[in-house]
Structures are given as C-alpha cells and as structure tokens.
Design a protein around this motif. Structure first.
Motif, PDB file in Angstrom:
ATOM      1  N   UNK A  22       0.808  -1.231   0.000  1.00  0.00           N
ATOM      2  CA  UNK A  22       0.000   0.000   0.000  1.00  0.00           C
ATOM      3  C   UNK A  22       0.838   1.276   0.000  1.00  0.00           C
ATOM      4  N   UNK A  23       1.945   1.274   0.743  1.00  0.00           N
ATOM      5  CA  UNK A  23       2.790   2.470   0.827  1.00  0.00           C
ATOM      6  C   UNK A  23       3.482   2.777  -0.491  1.00  0.00           C
ATOM      7  N   UNK A  24       3.590   1.797  -1.359  1.00  0.00           N
ATOM      8  CA  UNK A  24       4.187   2.012  -2.681  1.00  0.00           C
ATOM      9  C   UNK A  24       3.125   2.483  -3.664  1.00  0.00           C
ATOM     10  N   UNK A  25       2.002   1.794  -3.706  1.00  0.00           N
ATOM     11  CA  UNK A  25       0.943   2.130  -4.658  1.00  0.00           C
ATOM     12  C   UNK A  25       0.384   3.531  -4.420  1.00  0.00           C
ATOM     13  N   UNK A  26       0.387   3.991  -3.175  1.00  0.00           N
ATOM     14  CA  UNK A  26      -0.132   5.326  -2.868  1.00  0.00           C
ATOM     15  C   UNK A  26       0.784   6.432  -3.375  1.00  0.00           C
ATOM     16  N   UNK A  27       2.043   6.086  -3.637  1.00  0.00           N
ATOM     17  CA  UNK A  27       3.001   7.016  -4.256  1.00  0.00           C
ATOM     18  C   UNK A  27       3.273   8.263  -3.414  1.00  0.00           C
ATOM     19  N   UNK A  28       3.608   8.097  -2.142  1.00  0.00           N
ATOM     20  CA  UNK A  28       3.958   9.252  -1.312  1.00  0.00           C
ATOM     21  C   UNK A  28       5.365   9.742  -1.660  1.00  0.00           C
ATOM     22  N   UNK A  29       5.800  10.860  -1.081  1.00  0.00           N
ATOM     23  CA  UNK A  29       7.149  11.367  -1.377  1.00  0.00           C
ATOM     24  C   UNK A  29       8.264  10.376  -1.080  1.00  0.00           C
ATOM     25  N   UNK A  30       8.067   9.509  -0.096  1.00  0.00           N
ATOM     26  CA  UNK A  30       9.098   8.520   0.231  1.00  0.00           C
ATOM     27  C   UNK A  30       8.774   7.145  -0.349  1.00  0.00           C
ATOM     28  N   UNK A  31       8.064   7.123  -1.473  1.00  0.00           N
ATOM     29  CA  UNK A  31       7.700   5.855  -2.110  1.00  0.00           C
ATOM     30  C   UNK A  31       8.916   4.956  -2.325  1.00  0.00           C
ATOM     31  N   UNK A  32      10.017   5.554  -2.768  1.00  0.00           N
ATOM     32  CA  UNK A  32      11.201   4.755  -3.094  1.00  0.00           C
ATOM     33  C   UNK A  32      11.740   4.018  -1.863  1.00  0.00           C
ATOM     34  N   UNK A  33      11.610   4.638  -0.704  1.00  0.00           N
ATOM     35  CA  UNK A  33      12.037   3.985   0.535  1.00  0.00           C
ATOM     36  C   UNK A  33      11.233   2.710   0.770  1.00  0.00           C
ATOM     37  N   UNK A  34       9.925   2.806   0.636  1.00  0.00           N
ATOM     38  CA  UNK A  34       9.071   1.634   0.853  1.00  0.00           C
ATOM     39  C   UNK A  34       9.282   0.594  -0.245  1.00  0.00           C
ATOM     40  N   UNK A  35       9.466   1.063  -1.460  1.00  0.00           N
ATOM     41  CA  UNK A  35       9.636   0.155  -2.591  1.00  0.00           C
ATOM     42  C   UNK A  35      10.936  -0.637  -2.477  1.00  0.00           C
ATOM     43  N   UNK A  36      12.036   0.069  -2.256  1.00  0.00           N
ATOM     44  CA  UNK A  36      13.326  -0.605  -2.117  1.00  0.00           C
ATOM     45  C   UNK A  36      13.312  -1.571  -0.944  1.00  0.00           C
TER      46      UNK A  36
ATOM     47  N   UNK B  23       3.088  11.407 -11.115  1.00  0.00           N
ATOM     48  CA  UNK B  23       3.309  12.495 -10.156  1.00  0.00           C
ATOM     49  C   UNK B  23       3.171  12.015  -8.716  1.00  0.00           C
ATOM     50  N   UNK B  24       4.066  12.485  -7.871  1.00  0.00           N
ATOM     51  CA  UNK B  24       4.000  12.148  -6.451  1.00  0.00           C
ATOM     52  C   UNK B  24       2.625  12.493  -5.881  1.00  0.00           C
ATOM     53  N   UNK B  25       2.061  11.552  -5.126  1.00  0.00           N
ATOM     54  CA  UNK B  25       0.740  11.749  -4.544  1.00  0.00           C
ATOM     55  C   UNK B  25      -0.377  11.183  -5.384  1.00  0.00           C
ATOM     56  N   UNK B  26      -0.092  10.844  -6.635  1.00  0.00           N
ATOM     57  CA  UNK B  26      -1.074  10.199  -7.511  1.00  0.00           C
ATOM     58  C   UNK B  26      -0.881   8.690  -7.415  1.00  0.00           C
ATOM     59  N   UNK B  27      -1.930   7.967  -7.114  1.00  0.00           N
ATOM     60  CA  UNK B  27      -1.822   6.517  -6.973  1.00  0.00           C
ATOM     61  C   UNK B  27      -1.295   5.881  -8.257  1.00  0.00           C
ATOM     62  N   UNK B  28      -0.423   4.900  -8.101  1.00  0.00           N
ATOM     63  CA  UNK B  28       0.171   4.198  -9.241  1.00  0.00           C
ATOM     64  C   UNK B  28      -0.676   2.978  -9.570  1.00  0.00           C
ATOM     65  N   UNK B  29      -1.032   2.824 -10.836  1.00  0.00           N
ATOM     66  CA  UNK B  29      -1.788   1.651 -11.274  1.00  0.00           C
ATOM     67  C   UNK B  29      -1.002   0.898 -12.334  1.00  0.00           C
ATOM     68  N   UNK B  30      -1.256  -0.387 -12.426  1.00  0.00           N
ATOM     69  CA  UNK B  30      -0.595  -1.196 -13.442  1.00  0.00           C
ATOM     70  C   UNK B  30      -0.947  -0.708 -14.837  1.00  0.00           C
ATOM     71  N   UNK B  31      -2.182  -0.249 -15.025  1.00  0.00           N
ATOM     72  CA  UNK B  31      -2.615   0.223 -16.341  1.00  0.00           C
ATOM     73  C   UNK B  31      -1.820   1.450 -16.775  1.00  0.00           C
ATOM     74  N   UNK B  32      -1.594   2.384 -15.855  1.00  0.00           N
ATOM     75  CA  UNK B  32      -0.808   3.572 -16.194  1.00  0.00           C
ATOM     76  C   UNK B  32       0.635   3.207 -16.521  1.00  0.00           C
TER      77      UNK B  32
END
Length: 251
Positions: free
Chosen positions: A77-91, A173-182
């Motif tokens: 969830x913390x990755x898909x929500x695309x917050x400013x620290x998304x990369x931290x959660x993703x890595x 864009x940061x803050x915009x949820x990431x979807x597989x379709x996009x």
C-alpha cells in the motif's frame, strides 16, 4: 578501498542486478575477481521489458547465473499510494524479497550497483538499503558513474553507454496513486518512441495526457515530427506536450 579488496572480503555474494550500467559492471568485476556471485533481478511492474532483456543478455554473455524473482510491488500500500518517500518503501519491500531468496541460496551478503556519483541525500531508497545491510562496493570504493562507463567500455560490456534509467513509477506524479494500467501505458509509449529513433526519454503522466522529455539535441527533430509522434502515441494518450527545457541526465 579497491574493488579487489572488497571482493577479497566477500568471496561469496549476491548481486541485485538490473541490467543497467552499474550492476552490469559489478557482475563482470566480481566474476573477474573469482568471486562466487549470484545475480538476482526483481521483475516488478516498475521495470520495462527491455531491462529484463538486457539483464538476460549480459548474464548470458558473462556466463553468470541469473535468478529472476517476480514480485508485484503494487501490492504494498505504501508504494501504490506514491507518497514522497515511495522509493524507501519500494526498495525495502523488494530487497527483503531478494535478501530472503539469496539467503535461501546460501548468500548471506548482498550488494547493489549504487556508485559514488549517486547523491545519498536525494535517494530515500538508499536509506532502505543501509537499514537492510545491503553493500554498495562502487560507492565504498569511490567509483563514479564516469569511471564505471570507462571500465565497462574497456571490458567490452555493451552496457557501457546505456542511458541511466529510472523506474516507471517515476513517471507518475508524487501523490497520484500508481496503477498497473498507467505503467503499461507509459512503457508502451516510451518503447514506441524508441522505435521512432528517440532515446534517453521520459513520458511523464499529466491529467488527460503526458509530457514528453527528451535530451536537448532531440527537441528540434521532435518538433518537426510532432504529427508523427502524436499519431504514434494516440493509442495511449489523448494529449502529449513536449517539454522544451530538455531532459536532464538523471531521473
């Protein structure tokens, strides 16, 4: 510290392998040093198909074992929500998967291709790697991106001049949820542009369309071929804007 010293300390090590310039050189250098190295690639929705193809090609050319781990990081969830620290959660999420797989294969040390040119202050993902104990020998040894390219060229690696590539998530864009379709739209659009002869490019998502970033030397041709580009991208984007500033080398 010299790279040979590092490998002397870690004669058996796993490598987070992306098929990019840095990890490609590190795989070659480890094998040259006689290290028992296992290459692990995390296949996620954030990596385009050409990165996996490049990774497979290089591993085959070097005769190195490659293990591909499929992982849907968008389930975090913390990755898909695309917050400013998304990369931290993703890595963190991806490397926990990689570390577990490597440990199961008998590798208790893991390295990645972060080099001395990478700015730790602007890379939240690097904080996750430090917390997980992932080693970055290029950075530890003071080896810059320019030096990696020079050594890679001398070693005959096809990746020596490969443009740096940020994952597909950076197009949203940061803050915009990431979807597989996009992500699929972006990947398809960028691959189409590469077939048209453009390179080192980015398609950034905008409401209702995308912004195309190209190196300054390609802007004039893009403007001249605007109609062709618009038609080629029409299956995925109703509107495409051309950023006239010219794309910077990173990001």
């Amino acid at each position: 510290m010299e790279l040979t010293e590092f490998f002397h300390q870690y004669p058996r090590i796993a490598l987070a392998f992306s098929g990019g310039t840095d990890s490609a050189y590190l795989l070659w250098a480890a094998r040259e040093a006689g290290v028992r190295v296992g290459a692990y690639l995390m296949a996620t929705p954030f990596q385009p198909a050409f990165e996996l193809a490049d990774a497979r090609r290089l591993a085959e050319e070097l005769g190195a074992p490659l293990r591909v781990i499929s992982y849907n990081v968008l389930e975090v969830p913390e990755v898909a929500a695309n917050p400013p620290d998304r990369c931290y959660h993703c890595k963190g999420a991806m490397f926990r998967q990689l570390l577990a797989a490597a440990a199961a294969d008998g590798y208790h040390a893991v390295m990645d291709g972060t080099n001395a040119s990478d700015d730790a202050g602007d890379r939240p993902g690097m904080r996750a790697l430090r917390e997980l104990g992932v080693l970055s020998p290029l950075r530890l040894c003071g080896i810059t991106k320019e030096e990696v390219r020079r050594r890679s060229r001398e070693a005959g690696l096809f990746t020596w001049d490969k443009p740096s590539y940020a994952c597909l998530a950076t197009r949203v864009p940061t803050g915009t949820a990431i979807t597989a379709a996009d992500l699929r739209r972006v990947e398809a659009g960028e691959e189409t542009l590469r077939t048209l002869g453009f390179s080192d490019l980015r398609l950034r998502l905008l409401p209702g369309g995308a912004r195309l970033e190209l190196p300054g030397g390609q802007l004039e041709e893009a403007a001249r071929r605007a109609g062709e580009i618009r038609a080629a991208l029409a299956p995925w984007f109703d509107m495409v804007l051309l950023d006239l500033k010219g794309r910077e080398a990173n990001g």
